[in-house]
Design a protein around this motif. Structure first.
Motif, mmCIF file in Angstrom:
data_model
loop_
_atom_site.group_PDB
_atom_site.id
_atom_site.type_symbol
_atom_site.label_atom_id
_atom_site.label_comp_id
_atom_site.label_asym_id
_atom_site.label_seq_id
_atom_site.Cartn_x
_atom_site.Cartn_y
_atom_site.Cartn_z
ATOM 1 N N ALA A 107 116.244 -5.028 -50.372
ATOM 2 C CA ALA A 107 116.162 -6.319 -49.691
ATOM 3 C C ALA A 107 116.220 -6.145 -48.184
ATOM 4 C CB ALA A 107 117.285 -7.232 -50.170
ATOM 5 N N ALA A 108 116.993 -5.167 -47.746
ATOM 6 C CA ALA A 108 117.115 -4.922 -46.308
ATOM 7 C C ALA A 108 115.782 -4.495 -45.704
ATOM 8 C CB ALA A 108 118.183 -3.866 -46.053
ATOM 9 N N GLU A 109 115.034 -3.689 -46.443
ATOM 10 C CA GLU A 109 113.740 -3.225 -45.951
ATOM 11 C C GLU A 109 112.756 -4.375 -45.768
ATOM 12 O OE1 GLU A 109 112.514 -0.359 -48.793
ATOM 13 O OE2 GLU A 109 114.009 1.142 -48.185
ATOM 14 N N GLU A 110 112.919 -5.434 -46.543
ATOM 15 C CA GLU A 110 111.998 -6.568 -46.494
ATOM 16 C C GLU A 110 112.556 -7.745 -45.692
ATOM 17 O OE1 GLU A 110 111.570 -7.383 -50.610
ATOM 18 O OE2 GLU A 110 110.400 -5.567 -51.038
ATOM 19 N N LEU A 111 113.706 -7.536 -45.061
ATOM 20 C CA LEU A 111 114.393 -8.626 -44.375
ATOM 21 C C LEU A 111 113.648 -9.066 -43.122
ATOM 22 C CD1 LEU A 111 117.085 -10.290 -44.389
ATOM 23 C CD2 LEU A 111 117.976 -8.557 -42.817
ATOM 24 N N PRO A 112 113.263 -10.335 -43.029
ATOM 25 C CA PRO A 112 112.643 -10.820 -41.795
ATOM 26 C C PRO A 112 113.630 -10.709 -40.635
ATOM 27 C CG PRO A 112 112.362 -12.403 -43.597
ATOM 28 C CD PRO A 112 113.351 -11.385 -44.068
ATOM 29 N N ASN A 113 113.113 -10.263 -39.480
ATOM 30 C CA ASN A 113 113.946 -10.109 -38.283
ATOM 31 C C ASN A 113 115.123 -9.170 -38.497
ATOM 32 O OD1 ASN A 113 112.367 -12.104 -36.889
ATOM 33 N ND2 ASN A 113 113.515 -13.685 -38.000
ATOM 34 N N GLY A 114 114.924 -8.201 -39.382
ATOM 35 C CA GLY A 114 116.005 -7.258 -39.670
ATOM 36 C C GLY A 114 116.422 -6.426 -38.483
ATOM 37 N N ASP A 115 115.511 -6.235 -37.516
ATOM 38 C CA ASP A 115 115.831 -5.432 -36.339
ATOM 39 C C ASP A 115 116.487 -6.241 -35.222
ATOM 40 O OD1 ASP A 115 114.824 -3.060 -37.432
ATOM 41 O OD2 ASP A 115 112.781 -3.527 -36.796
ATOM 42 N N SER A 116 116.719 -7.520 -35.439
ATOM 43 C CA SER A 116 117.324 -8.361 -34.405
ATOM 44 C C SER A 116 118.716 -7.842 -34.041
ATOM 45 C CB SER A 116 117.439 -9.806 -34.895
ATOM 46 O OG SER A 116 116.162 -10.357 -35.156
ATOM 47 N N VAL A 117 118.957 -7.666 -32.748
ATOM 48 C CA VAL A 117 120.228 -7.136 -32.269
ATOM 49 C C VAL A 117 121.339 -8.161 -32.497
ATOM 50 C CG1 VAL A 117 121.491 -6.320 -30.242
ATOM 51 C CG2 VAL A 117 119.098 -5.664 -30.573
ATOM 52 N N LEU B 6 120.632 -6.899 -37.565
ATOM 53 C CA LEU B 6 120.919 -7.745 -38.719
ATOM 54 C C LEU B 6 120.881 -6.954 -40.016
ATOM 55 C CD1 LEU B 6 121.472 -10.581 -39.794
ATOM 56 C CD2 LEU B 6 118.993 -10.967 -39.835
ATOM 57 N N ARG B 7 119.894 -6.087 -40.161
ATOM 58 C CA ARG B 7 119.745 -5.292 -41.384
ATOM 59 C C ARG B 7 120.973 -4.413 -41.614
ATOM 60 N NH1 ARG B 7 115.608 -3.161 -39.904
ATOM 61 N NH2 ARG B 7 114.105 -4.461 -41.025
ATOM 62 N N ASN B 8 121.371 -3.653 -40.601
ATOM 63 C CA ASN B 8 122.478 -2.721 -40.767
ATOM 64 C C ASN B 8 123.820 -3.428 -40.956
ATOM 65 O OD1 ASN B 8 120.784 -0.550 -40.534
ATOM 66 N ND2 ASN B 8 121.246 -0.135 -38.401
ATOM 67 N N GLU B 9 124.007 -4.527 -40.261
ATOM 68 C CA GLU B 9 125.268 -5.254 -40.403
ATOM 69 C C GLU B 9 125.416 -5.796 -41.830
ATOM 70 O OE1 GLU B 9 127.593 -5.256 -38.202
ATOM 71 O OE2 GLU B 9 126.886 -5.682 -36.168
ATOM 72 N N LEU B 10 124.319 -6.329 -42.387
ATOM 73 C CA LEU B 10 124.386 -6.852 -43.755
ATOM 74 C C LEU B 10 124.574 -5.731 -44.775
ATOM 75 C CD1 LEU B 10 121.611 -9.606 -43.621
ATOM 76 C CD2 LEU B 10 124.098 -9.942 -43.640
ATOM 77 N N LEU B 11 123.911 -4.584 -44.541
ATOM 78 C CA LEU B 11 124.088 -3.439 -45.434
ATOM 79 C C LEU B 11 125.526 -2.945 -45.403
ATOM 80 C CD1 LEU B 11 120.836 -1.338 -44.877
ATOM 81 C CD2 LEU B 11 121.671 -2.225 -47.069
ATOM 82 N N ARG B 12 126.078 -2.832 -44.211
ATOM 83 C CA ARG B 12 127.453 -2.329 -44.096
ATOM 84 C C ARG B 12 128.447 -3.293 -44.729
ATOM 85 N NH1 ARG B 12 129.857 0.092 -38.510
ATOM 86 N NH2 ARG B 12 129.535 -2.030 -37.727
ATOM 87 N N ALA B 13 128.168 -4.575 -44.645
ATOM 88 C CA ALA B 13 129.057 -5.571 -45.257
ATOM 89 C C ALA B 13 128.893 -5.638 -46.776
ATOM 90 C CB ALA B 13 128.789 -6.939 -44.644
ATOM 91 N N GLY B 14 127.836 -5.007 -47.299
ATOM 92 C CA GLY B 14 127.606 -5.003 -48.734
ATOM 93 C C GLY B 14 127.036 -6.295 -49.271
ATOM 94 N N THR B 15 126.424 -7.099 -48.410
ATOM 95 C CA THR B 15 125.907 -8.403 -48.835
ATOM 96 C C THR B 15 124.407 -8.369 -49.125
ATOM 97 O OG1 THR B 15 125.578 -9.063 -46.531
ATOM 98 C CG2 THR B 15 127.683 -9.629 -47.551
ATOM 99 N N ILE B 16 123.800 -7.178 -49.048
ATOM 100 C CA ILE B 16 122.365 -7.075 -49.273
ATOM 101 C C ILE B 16 122.063 -5.680 -49.808
ATOM 102 C CG2 ILE B 16 121.826 -6.230 -46.935
ATOM 103 C CD1 ILE B 16 119.357 -8.024 -46.965
ATOM 104 N N THR B 17 121.037 -5.568 -50.638
ATOM 105 C CA THR B 17 120.645 -4.262 -51.158
ATOM 106 C C THR B 17 119.724 -3.555 -50.164
ATOM 107 O OG1 THR B 17 118.652 -5.091 -52.264
ATOM 108 C CG2 THR B 17 120.732 -5.195 -53.497
#
Length: 248
Positions: free
Chosen positions: A153-163, A139-150
Motif C-alpha cells: 500500500a505504501a508503494e501505491e500511496l498518493p503523495n507518499g513522498d510528501s515531507v 508520509l510513506r515512511n512515517e505510516l510504515l514505521r507506525a505500522g498503519t500501512i503495508t
C-alpha cells in the motif's frame, strides 16, 4: 579529519534552495549541516539559509562536549530556530509558508550524532558499504514505521513522498536524533535529495572512494548528478575520518 562541501542549483533549477555549512564550538567539536528549502513554498532559500546559519552560530557559542548534552541542545535549538523562521515568515507576506529540511552531524572521536527533519540524508561509508543512517520523514515512511500501512500500500500511496517534518510553517518541531559509530577509514556523506534522485548508492560509493582530494570528490558527486539530469538542487558534504589527503 577532513571536510569538504559544495552546492549547486543543478541543471534544471535557476534558484538554489540548498544551504550547507560547517561550524566548530568552543571545545573544538565540529557540526556539519545541509538544509533544503521546501520547494512547494516561497522562501525556501531563505528558510534553509536561516536554519544553517542560526544553528551554526548558536553552536559556535556552546561548550557542549557530551552526547547527552548535545542531544538536549539539538532539541532545544531546533525549537528556537523554528521559532525564528516562523517569526520571519510572519513579518513578510511572501515568506509566510517558508520551510526547510535539515540534516546535521556532530563529530566525536569515534562516534557521530545525526539529527534530521525531512528527507535530506546522511550516509555512512564503512568497510566498503554505503548505508543511509538518517530516516526520511515523508508520509510513506512515517505510516510504515507506525505500522498503519503495508509495504504494498505504501508503494501505491498518493503523495507518499510528501515531507512530514521540517523547520517552518508551524510549531511542530520534532528533530530525530540518533548515534552511530564513526571509525578510522569511515566517511560521512550529507546531501539534499537532488543527488540521490539520479545516482545509485553504487555510483555514490565509487566516487567517494576515488583517489582524489576530498574536495574534488564532493565536486564530482555534484557534476555526476548534473550529467544524469538531476531535477533538483544538488549538494554534497563529505567528512573523512582520515587526515591523509589524496591529491592524484
Amino acid at each position: 579529519m577532513q571536510i569538504a562541501f559544495h552546492t549547486d542549483s543543478g541543471i534544471k533549477r535557476q534558484e538554489n534552495q540548498d544551504y550547507v555549512g560547517a561550524f566548530t564550538n568552543q571545545v573544538n567539536r565540529v557540526m556539519v549541516m545541509v538544509a533544503d528549502g521546501v520547494t512547494s513554498t516561497e522562501g525556501g532559500d531563505v528558510a534553509s539559509a536561516m536554519a544553517v546559519e542560526h544553528f551554526g552560530h548558536a553552536w559556535e557559542q556552546t561548550t557542549c562536549n557530551s552526547m547527552l548534552a548535545i542531544s538536549t541542545w539539538l532539541k532545544e535549538t531546533a525549537v528556537y530556530v523554528n521559532d525564528v523562521i516562523l517569526a520571519a515568515s510572519q513579518r513578510y507576506e511572501d515568506l509566510n509558508r517558508m520551510a526547510t529540511t535539515l540534516v546535521l552531524a556532530v563529530i566525536f572521536d569515534d562516534q557521530i550524532i545525526i539529527g534530521n527533519l525531512g528527507d535530506s540524508k546522511a550516509f555512512l561509508l564503512h568497510k566498503n558499504r554505503l548505508k543511509q543512517i538518517s530516516f526520511d520523514h515523508n508520509l510513506r515512511n512515517e505510516l510504515l514505521r507506525a505500522g498503519t500501512i503495508t509495504k504494498k500500500a505504501a508503494e501505491e500511496l498518493p503523495n507518499g513522498d510528501s515531507v512530514t517534518r521540517f523547520l517552518g510553517v508551524d510549531d511542530q518541531t520534532n528533530i530525530e536524533i540518533d548515534q552511530h559509530p564513526f571509525l578510522q577509514k569511515d566517511m560521512l556523506f550529507l546531501t539534499s535529495d537532488g543527488i540521490t534522485k539520479v545516482l545509485s548508492n553504487a555510483n555514490i560509493k565509487r566516487i567517494m572512494q576515488e583517489k582524489i582530494s576530498l574536495d574534488l570528490r564532493a565536486k564530482k558527486l555534484i557534476a555526476s548528478a548534473n550529467q544524469q539530469g538531476a531535477p533538483d538542487n544538488v549538494t554534497a558534504l563529505l567528512v573523512s575520518r582520515d587526515d591523509e589527503k589524496d591529491t592524484n
